[in-house]
Motif scaffolding. Structure first.
Motif, PDB file in Angstrom:
ATOM      1  N   TYR A 264       0.980  -1.456  -0.076  1.00  0.00           N
ATOM      2  CA  TYR A 264       0.017   0.001   0.119  1.00  0.00           C
ATOM      3  C   TYR A 264       0.948   1.214  -0.318  1.00  0.00           C
ATOM      4  O   TYR A 264       1.931   1.156   0.830  1.00  0.00           O
ATOM      5  CB  TYR A 264      -0.910  -0.073   1.173  1.00  0.00           C
ATOM      6  N   ARG A 265       0.437   2.373  -0.655  1.00  0.00           N
ATOM      7  CA  ARG A 265       0.980   3.507  -0.748  1.00  0.00           C
ATOM      8  C   ARG A 265       0.186   4.652  -0.207  1.00  0.00           C
ATOM      9  O   ARG A 265      -0.864   4.799  -0.768  1.00  0.00           O
ATOM     10  CB  ARG A 265       1.586   3.913  -2.275  1.00  0.00           C
ATOM     11  N   TYR A 266       0.822   5.554   0.646  1.00  0.00           N
ATOM     12  CA  TYR A 266      -0.010   6.458   1.293  1.00  0.00           C
ATOM     13  C   TYR A 266       0.406   7.825   0.800  1.00  0.00           C
ATOM     14  O   TYR A 266       1.759   7.863   0.408  1.00  0.00           O
ATOM     15  CB  TYR A 266       0.277   6.549   2.854  1.00  0.00           C
ATOM     16  N   PRO A 267      -0.247   8.919   0.699  1.00  0.00           N
ATOM     17  CA  PRO A 267       0.052  10.111   0.061  1.00  0.00           C
ATOM     18  C   PRO A 267       1.087  10.754   1.229  1.00  0.00           C
ATOM     19  O   PRO A 267       0.576  10.768   2.051  1.00  0.00           O
ATOM     20  CB  PRO A 267      -1.062  10.764  -0.444  1.00  0.00           C
ATOM     21  N   LEU A 268       2.130  11.124   0.769  1.00  0.00           N
ATOM     22  CA  LEU A 268       3.078  11.864   2.021  1.00  0.00           C
ATOM     23  C   LEU A 268       1.993  13.051   2.716  1.00  0.00           C
ATOM     24  O   LEU A 268       1.873  12.880   3.671  1.00  0.00           O
ATOM     25  CB  LEU A 268       4.089  12.505   1.234  1.00  0.00           C
ATOM     26  N   ASP A 269       1.478  13.838   1.752  1.00  0.00           N
ATOM     27  CA  ASP A 269       0.482  14.733   2.201  1.00  0.00           C
ATOM     28  C   ASP A 269      -0.935  14.458   1.716  1.00  0.00           C
ATOM     29  O   ASP A 269      -1.190  14.675   0.544  1.00  0.00           O
ATOM     30  CB  ASP A 269       1.001  16.312   1.709  1.00  0.00           C
ATOM     31  N   PRO A 270      -1.625  14.151   2.754  1.00  0.00           N
ATOM     32  CA  PRO A 270      -3.070  13.631   2.570  1.00  0.00           C
ATOM     33  C   PRO A 270      -3.822  14.550   1.993  1.00  0.00           C
ATOM     34  O   PRO A 270      -4.834  14.298   1.190  1.00  0.00           O
ATOM     35  CB  PRO A 270      -3.555  12.817   3.730  1.00  0.00           C
ATOM     36  N   ASN A 271      -3.389  15.997   1.647  1.00  0.00           N
ATOM     37  CA  ASN A 271      -4.482  16.951   1.071  1.00  0.00           C
ATOM     38  C   ASN A 271      -3.763  17.316  -0.147  1.00  0.00           C
ATOM     39  O   ASN A 271      -4.379  18.348  -0.484  1.00  0.00           O
ATOM     40  CB  ASN A 271      -4.319  18.127   2.314  1.00  0.00           C
ATOM     41  N   SER A 272      -2.708  16.893  -0.634  1.00  0.00           N
ATOM     42  CA  SER A 272      -2.031  17.458  -1.872  1.00  0.00           C
ATOM     43  C   SER A 272      -2.455  16.306  -2.696  1.00  0.00           C
ATOM     44  O   SER A 272      -2.255  15.064  -2.889  1.00  0.00           O
ATOM     45  CB  SER A 272      -0.221  17.056  -1.796  1.00  0.00           C
ATOM     46  N   PRO A 273      -3.262  17.004  -3.947  1.00  0.00           N
ATOM     47  CA  PRO A 273      -3.667  16.184  -4.906  1.00  0.00           C
ATOM     48  C   PRO A 273      -2.429  15.558  -5.727  1.00  0.00           C
ATOM     49  O   PRO A 273      -2.709  14.370  -6.182  1.00  0.00           O
ATOM     50  CB  PRO A 273      -4.424  17.256  -6.137  1.00  0.00           C
ATOM     51  N   LEU A 338       5.417   6.020   1.984  1.00  0.00           N
ATOM     52  CA  LEU A 338       4.555   7.335   1.726  1.00  0.00           C
ATOM     53  C   LEU A 338       4.945   7.979   0.402  1.00  0.00           C
ATOM     54  O   LEU A 338       6.199   7.895   0.094  1.00  0.00           O
ATOM     55  CB  LEU A 338       5.089   8.403   2.766  1.00  0.00           C
ATOM     56  N   THR A 339       4.118   8.526  -0.511  1.00  0.00           N
ATOM     57  CA  THR A 339       4.501   8.942  -1.996  1.00  0.00           C
ATOM     58  C   THR A 339       4.399  10.173  -2.109  1.00  0.00           C
ATOM     59  O   THR A 339       3.534  11.034  -1.721  1.00  0.00           O
ATOM     60  CB  THR A 339       3.922   7.997  -2.846  1.00  0.00           C
ATOM     61  N   THR A 340       5.133  11.011  -2.668  1.00  0.00           N
ATOM     62  CA  THR A 340       5.057  12.264  -3.401  1.00  0.00           C
ATOM     63  C   THR A 340       5.393  12.363  -4.752  1.00  0.00           C
ATOM     64  O   THR A 340       6.206  11.531  -5.414  1.00  0.00           O
ATOM     65  CB  THR A 340       5.904  13.145  -2.528  1.00  0.00           C
ATOM     66  N   LYS A 341       5.080  13.284  -5.401  1.00  0.00           N
ATOM     67  CA  LYS A 341       5.443  13.629  -6.633  1.00  0.00           C
ATOM     68  C   LYS A 341       7.017  14.100  -6.966  1.00  0.00           C
ATOM     69  O   LYS A 341       7.269  15.142  -6.256  1.00  0.00           O
ATOM     70  CB  LYS A 341       4.407  14.475  -7.549  1.00  0.00           C
ATOM     71  N   THR A 358       8.191   9.505  -5.721  1.00  0.00           N
ATOM     72  CA  THR A 358       9.314   9.270  -4.767  1.00  0.00           C
ATOM     73  C   THR A 358       8.707   8.793  -3.623  1.00  0.00           C
ATOM     74  O   THR A 358       7.623   9.198  -3.017  1.00  0.00           O
ATOM     75  CB  THR A 358       9.725  10.855  -4.502  1.00  0.00           C
ATOM     76  N   THR A 359       9.312   7.915  -2.936  1.00  0.00           N
ATOM     77  CA  THR A 359       8.892   7.489  -1.597  1.00  0.00           C
ATOM     78  C   THR A 359       9.830   7.666  -0.399  1.00  0.00           C
ATOM     79  O   THR A 359      11.027   7.787  -0.641  1.00  0.00           O
ATOM     80  CB  THR A 359       8.786   5.690  -1.737  1.00  0.00           C
ATOM     81  N   GLN A 360       9.248   7.464   0.573  1.00  0.00           N
ATOM     82  CA  GLN A 360       9.786   7.738   1.791  1.00  0.00           C
ATOM     83  C   GLN A 360       9.067   7.063   3.051  1.00  0.00           C
ATOM     84  O   GLN A 360       7.824   6.610   2.967  1.00  0.00           O
ATOM     85  CB  GLN A 360      10.250   9.278   2.277  1.00  0.00           C
ATOM     86  N   ASN A 361       9.904   6.569   4.245  1.00  0.00           N
ATOM     87  CA  ASN A 361       9.148   6.257   5.049  1.00  0.00           C
ATOM     88  C   ASN A 361       8.717   7.166   6.327  1.00  0.00           C
ATOM     89  O   ASN A 361       9.169   8.316   6.403  1.00  0.00           O
ATOM     90  CB  ASN A 361      10.301   5.166   6.007  1.00  0.00           C
ATOM     91  N   MET A 370      15.380  -6.394   6.393  1.00  0.00           N
ATOM     92  CA  MET A 370      15.603  -6.233   5.080  1.00  0.00           C
ATOM     93  C   MET A 370      15.597  -4.619   4.796  1.00  0.00           C
ATOM     94  O   MET A 370      15.994  -4.123   3.506  1.00  0.00           O
ATOM     95  CB  MET A 370      14.494  -6.749   4.065  1.00  0.00           C
ATOM     96  N   GLY A 371      15.426  -4.048   5.571  1.00  0.00           N
ATOM     97  CA  GLY A 371      14.996  -2.374   5.617  1.00  0.00           C
ATOM     98  C   GLY A 371      13.738  -2.031   5.283  1.00  0.00           C
ATOM     99  O   GLY A 371      13.401  -0.864   4.875  1.00  0.00           O
ATOM    100  N   TRP A 372      12.928  -3.066   5.146  1.00  0.00           N
ATOM    101  CA  TRP A 372      11.428  -2.738   4.939  1.00  0.00           C
ATOM    102  C   TRP A 372      10.605  -2.331   5.986  1.00  0.00           C
ATOM    103  O   TRP A 372      10.899  -2.693   7.083  1.00  0.00           O
ATOM    104  CB  TRP A 372      10.902  -3.922   4.518  1.00  0.00           C
ATOM    105  N   ALA A 373       9.961  -1.211   5.746  1.00  0.00           N
ATOM    106  CA  ALA A 373       9.296  -0.615   6.939  1.00  0.00           C
ATOM    107  C   ALA A 373       7.892  -1.664   7.435  1.00  0.00           C
ATOM    108  O   ALA A 373       7.241  -2.088   6.843  1.00  0.00           O
ATOM    109  CB  ALA A 373       8.412   0.585   6.556  1.00  0.00           C
ATOM    110  N   ILE A 374       7.831  -1.454   8.683  1.00  0.00           N
ATOM    111  CA  ILE A 374       6.657  -2.447   9.420  1.00  0.00           C
ATOM    112  C   ILE A 374       5.524  -1.766   9.547  1.00  0.00           C
ATOM    113  O   ILE A 374       5.611  -0.777  10.447  1.00  0.00           O
ATOM    114  CB  ILE A 374       7.252  -3.152  10.513  1.00  0.00           C
TER     115      ILE A 374
END
Ligand code: PNW
Length: 498
Positions: A264-273, A338-341, A358-361, A370-374
């Protein structure tokens, strides 16, 4: 609630129902899974079997990749792995002790057809058929439901040499997979009810042909090869599923699906289109790439927009074969982000540039070895997202798990991080089911520590510890906890986090 498969007669491990009943009582503080919900665990042939050159097994691209050297940590190979080929009876005993209701394993294509092809002269390798017959029969004797994956990455080397494996433009690889599948349906379908054509075609395409970190290790032409490999795998899935439905399931029953990577990918800023779009694009470039074709008959629009003519095209006949080819969908889920453009279009080409995310934790997320976020809650969001996009299909989580640094048996027996990983993810599953998601089973990855691809034996995903010197298996605390979960149907999971 009515379920696809309501009218099935269950064969094989008959105490395991294929018909979950969803009458959730959510007034309780403790999680309860629907009646008939299946709890199992999973492995794959190259990762556990060993016996790589025994009883007529042919070479696979993973043998070659390991032998080339330099690709796998410590140059480990799957030559011996967990020696499951010889120790399967003990392993089934272990599953029984833990109370597992299902075992998902894969068939090594080259044990059945050493070159990958079926032809009259070579015929079928009977020793391979015999091995899987013994495994299936032993599982059924112990009331454990056998779930077969037909392809978990160990492609026959001969097909790679002759036609370029999954890059083959001629359709030979697709036909070879279809013929191999037919042989398996015929040999094992009298006892096996659940079939998964492919495991994570995404990982084969992206790690094998874009990133070059898994067999066959290609990365020079990811912008086109990645999509061709995905396309051929989808065609192979469609052909095998069609054969299953036309020639087998009407008479011998059973269900067919595919297991796809889904994080699953969350938007970094849930208010940013832009961020919301980036999250959606990431989901469609990973999961939708393989799921849209088997549900709707074609790739997601956003992929066509970004790739243009680099994205292969299905003929109308292929679309028809693909659409509705699955009785259930298998979900393999491990992590989130978390994803952003991205700020600007990348200058280099390839799959990740095409996805354009672009993704970040989140800083609060813990990471595994493995370095994978839980991120347990991401599994609930994922299941809800799938319900919305695909009209509430029948789902099974066919893999979920985590790798920790259990490098000796004592440490491994106190794997609290893994135990709490399972608790969090199973709670998230229960929450999704309460919200109406048709999730009917869950397979922990993995039954035991095994050959973790490019990480060799250095990353341990097992709920049972394996001493690779002695081949002794020891259940970790997560296994004992999971066993209690199964026995109490979720009774050791509080509905809300304490
Ligand atoms: C899956 N990722 O692969 C496979 O199906 C298993 O064989 C494997 O052992 C297991 O997960 C653990 O890795 C994955 O990039 C490959 O996030 C890649 C990813 C996730 C899972």
């Amino acid at each position: 609630m009515s379920w696809r498969g309501d009218n099935t007669t269950t064969k094989g491990a008959s105490s395991v129902s294929t018909t979950p009943v969803f009458d959730q009582d959510t007034s309780n503080d403790i999680v309860a899974f629907p009646k008939g919900f299946l709890f199992g665990s999973a492995t794959s042939s190259y990762q556990v079997e060993g016996a790589a050159h025994e009883d007529g097994r042919g070479m696979t691209v993973w043998d070659t990749f390991c032998y080339q050297g330099g690709h796998v940590l410590n140059n480990d190979t799957g030559d011996v792995a967990c020696d499951h080929y010889h120790l399967f009876e003990r392993d089934v005993q272990l599953m029984k002790q833990l109370g597992l209701q299902g075992y998902r394993f894969s068939i090594a294509w080259t044990r059945i057809l050493p070159s990958g092809y079926y032809n009259k002269e070579q015929g079928v390798n009977q020793a391979g058929i015999d091995f899987y017959n013994r495994l299936i029969d032993t599982l059924i004797e112990h009331n454990i439901d056998p779930w077969i994956t037909l392809f978990h990455w160990d492609l026959p080397q001969q097909l790679e040499d002759d036609v370029g494996g999954w890059l083959d433009p001629s359709g030979i690889v697709v036909d070879a997979f279809a013929n191999y599948s037919r042989i398996c349906f015929e040999a094992f379908g009298d006892r096996v009810q659940h079939w998964i054509t492919l495991n994570e075609p995404w990982t084969v395409a992206v790690h094998g042909y874009n990133d070059g970190i898994k067999a066959p290790g290609r990365n020079s032409n990811g912008a086109t090869e990645t999509y061709i490999v995905a396309h051929n795998q989808l065609l192979a899935h469609a052909k095998a599923a069609t054969i299953f439905k036309q020639e087998f399931s009407k008479t011998q029953g059973g269900f067919i699906g595919i297991s796809n990577s889904a994080d699953y990918r969350y938007p970094l800023d849930p208010n940013s289109p832009d961020d919301i779009q980036a999250a959606e694009r990431a989901m469609l470039f990973q999961f939708g790439w393989f799921m849209d074709p088997v549900i709707f008959g074609d790739y997601p629009d956003v992929m066509r927009q970004r790739l243009g003519s680099r994205l292969p095209v299905f003929t109308p006949e292929q679309q028809e074969q693909l659409q509705g080819s699955c009785d259930f969908l298998g979900i393999n889920t491990y992590s989130s982000a978390l994803t952003t453009k991205p700020k600007k279009e990348p200058e280099w080409g390839g799959y990740w540039a095409d996805m354009f995310v672009t993704t970040q934790n989140d800083p609060s997320w813990k990471k595994n070895s493995m370095g994978w976020a839980i991120v347990p809650d991401a599994t609930r969001e994922l299941l809800l997202w799938i319900r919305e996009r695909y009209g509430n299909p029948l789902l099974y989580i066919t893999e979920n798990g985590t790798a920790e640094d259990d490098h000796d048996v004592e440490t491994a027996q106190h794997d609290e991080i893994r135990r709490s990983f399972f608790e969090g993810h199973l709670r998230a599953c229960a929450e999704a089911i309460d919200a109406g998601v048709r999730l009917a089973g869950y397979f922990a990855w993995s039954l035991m520590d095994n050959f973790e691809w490019e990480y060799g034996y250095q990353r341990r995903f097992g709920i049972c510890y394996v001493d690779f010197e002695t081949q002794v298996r020891t259940p970790k605390s997560s296994a004992l906890w999971y066993s209690e979960t199964i026995a109490t149907n979720g009774g050791n999971i509080a509905r809300k986090r304490q």
